[in-house]
Design a protein around this motif. Structure first.
Motif, PDB file in Angstrom:
ATOM      1  N   ARG A 181      40.668  35.601  40.065  1.00 57.56           N
ATOM      2  CA  ARG A 181      39.238  35.280  40.097  1.00 57.56           C
ATOM      3  C   ARG A 181      38.367  36.425  39.606  1.00 57.56           C
ATOM      4  O   ARG A 181      37.412  36.207  38.842  1.00 57.56           O
ATOM      5  CB  ARG A 181      38.820  34.884  41.521  1.00 57.56           C
ATOM      6  N   ARG A 182      38.675  37.647  40.015  1.00 64.48           N
ATOM      7  CA  ARG A 182      37.838  38.773  39.601  1.00 64.48           C
ATOM      8  C   ARG A 182      37.882  38.941  38.084  1.00 64.48           C
ATOM      9  O   ARG A 182      36.838  39.189  37.461  1.00 64.48           O
ATOM     10  CB  ARG A 182      38.301  40.049  40.294  1.00 64.48           C
ATOM     11  N   LEU A 183      39.062  38.796  37.502  1.00 67.85           N
ATOM     12  CA  LEU A 183      39.185  38.904  36.050  1.00 67.85           C
ATOM     13  C   LEU A 183      38.375  37.801  35.378  1.00 67.85           C
ATOM     14  O   LEU A 183      37.657  38.057  34.397  1.00 67.85           O
ATOM     15  CB  LEU A 183      40.652  38.801  35.637  1.00 67.85           C
ATOM     16  N   LEU A 184      38.475  36.597  35.895  1.00 65.05           N
ATOM     17  CA  LEU A 184      37.763  35.480  35.290  1.00 65.05           C
ATOM     18  C   LEU A 184      36.249  35.685  35.364  1.00 65.05           C
ATOM     19  O   LEU A 184      35.523  35.389  34.398  1.00 65.05           O
ATOM     20  CB  LEU A 184      38.160  34.180  35.988  1.00 65.05           C
ATOM     21  N   GLU A 185      35.773  36.200  36.464  1.00 64.84           N
ATOM     22  CA  GLU A 185      34.345  36.484  36.585  1.00 64.84           C
ATOM     23  C   GLU A 185      33.901  37.511  35.552  1.00 64.84           C
ATOM     24  O   GLU A 185      32.858  37.366  34.912  1.00 64.84           O
ATOM     25  CB  GLU A 185      34.026  36.983  37.996  1.00 64.84           C
ATOM     26  N   GLU A 186      34.696  38.561  35.382  1.00 71.32           N
ATOM     27  CA  GLU A 186      34.348  39.602  34.414  1.00 71.32           C
ATOM     28  C   GLU A 186      34.358  39.054  32.991  1.00 71.32           C
ATOM     29  O   GLU A 186      33.493  39.397  32.174  1.00 71.32           O
ATOM     30  CB  GLU A 186      35.322  40.773  34.545  1.00 71.32           C
ATOM     31  N   VAL A 187      35.335  38.191  32.698  1.00 75.26           N
ATOM     32  CA  VAL A 187      35.438  37.619  31.354  1.00 75.26           C
ATOM     33  C   VAL A 187      34.242  36.723  31.054  1.00 75.26           C
ATOM     34  O   VAL A 187      33.617  36.822  29.987  1.00 75.26           O
ATOM     35  CB  VAL A 187      36.759  36.838  31.203  1.00 75.26           C
ATOM     36  N   LEU A 188      33.913  35.825  31.990  1.00 74.28           N
ATOM     37  CA  LEU A 188      32.784  34.920  31.759  1.00 74.28           C
ATOM     38  C   LEU A 188      31.462  35.690  31.664  1.00 74.28           C
ATOM     39  O   LEU A 188      30.592  35.357  30.850  1.00 74.28           O
ATOM     40  CB  LEU A 188      32.714  33.876  32.861  1.00 74.28           C
ATOM     41  N   HIS A 189      31.320  36.720  32.489  1.00 73.91           N
ATOM     42  CA  HIS A 189      30.113  37.547  32.421  1.00 73.91           C
ATOM     43  C   HIS A 189      30.010  38.235  31.059  1.00 73.91           C
ATOM     44  O   HIS A 189      28.933  38.268  30.439  1.00 73.91           O
ATOM     45  CB  HIS A 189      30.137  38.591  33.534  1.00 73.91           C
TER      46      HIS A 189
END
Length: 237
Positions: A181-189
């Motif tokens: 989840r943390r990686l996905l948040e950083e990617v989308l941001h």
């Protein structure tokens, strides 16, 4: 002289790696005439000429699936060495030099059912069968989404995420691309910031609305590629 076989639209030529073909031929000390003669004599392709081989190597034409397999035989390499990045199920199988019978048996499908999936580009395997296919073909997560027909859905979610509130799309995207989840948040941001940056930069150049839409449209067209690049970078800018 026999004419080359007609190619069906259902079987577009695989993405051909023309520079690799030139390099492999040169390493064997062959010229296009040698390659053409070998294809005619040993692989029942009587229509192949040196000009056609040269056209393949220049990227002006692409060999069909049977032609590519024959060319790999002449150049003493695997078909995968002559294929660019595989996109379809058929291309991934060919890149591994596997027969459809082998893949069908390993994943637990009847051959006719598996071939139908290659024909339509719609994988209909179970979760267990998809896992077996992934192992056999060495598929990445990006490859799995492409061959199972879920890439376009991912693209739709990503386009919405970068043009609106990216936070609302973390969970929907995670259902298709199960990343941490943390990686996905950083990617989308990062994607949201990059897209907005393209639009702001264009407006600052004094372009009108039509001008401003061009870089944004290009970004959205390739948003899936941007997504996987950001994933590989760990979400960092």
């Amino acid at each position: 002289m026999r004419r080359p076989p007609l190619r069906s639209d259902r079987h577009p030529p695989p993405p051909f790696n023309a520079p690799a073909a030139r390099r492999l031929r040169a390493a064997l000390g062959l010229d296009p005439d040698h390659v053409a003669r070998a294809l005619r004599a040993s692989y029942d392709l009587p229509y192949v000429t040196p000009a056609l081989v040269a056209a393949w190597e220049r990227g002006n034409a692409s060999p069909s699936h049977p032609e590519l397999a024959a060319l790999a035989g002449v150049l003493w390499c695997s078909p995968g060495e002559l294929i660019g990045r595989p996109r379809t199920l058929r291309e991934h199988r060919m890149a591994r030099g596997l027969a459809p019978e082998d893949v069908a048996h390993t994943v637990g499908h009847e051959l006719h059912a598996y071939l139908r999936m290659e024909e339509t580009g719609r994988w209909r395997g179970t979760e267990r069968q998809t896992a077996a296919l992934t192992r056999m073909l060495g598929l990445s997560l990006a490859d799995v989404l492409a061959v199972t027909g879920r890439e376009e859905h991912l693209a739709e979610l990503l386009r919405d995420a970068v043009t609106t509130r990216w936070q609302a799309y973390v969970r929907p995207v995670s259902k298709i691309a199960p990343l941490e989840r943390r990686l996905l948040e950083e990617v989308l941001h990062r994607l949201h910031r990059d897209y907005q940056g393209h639009m702001a930069a264009t407006l600052s150049w004094g372009g009108g609305p039509a001008d401003a839409s061009d870089p944004g449209r290009d970004f959205l067209t390739h948003v899936v590629d941007h997504f996987w690049t950001a994933v590989e970078d760990g979400g960092r800018a």
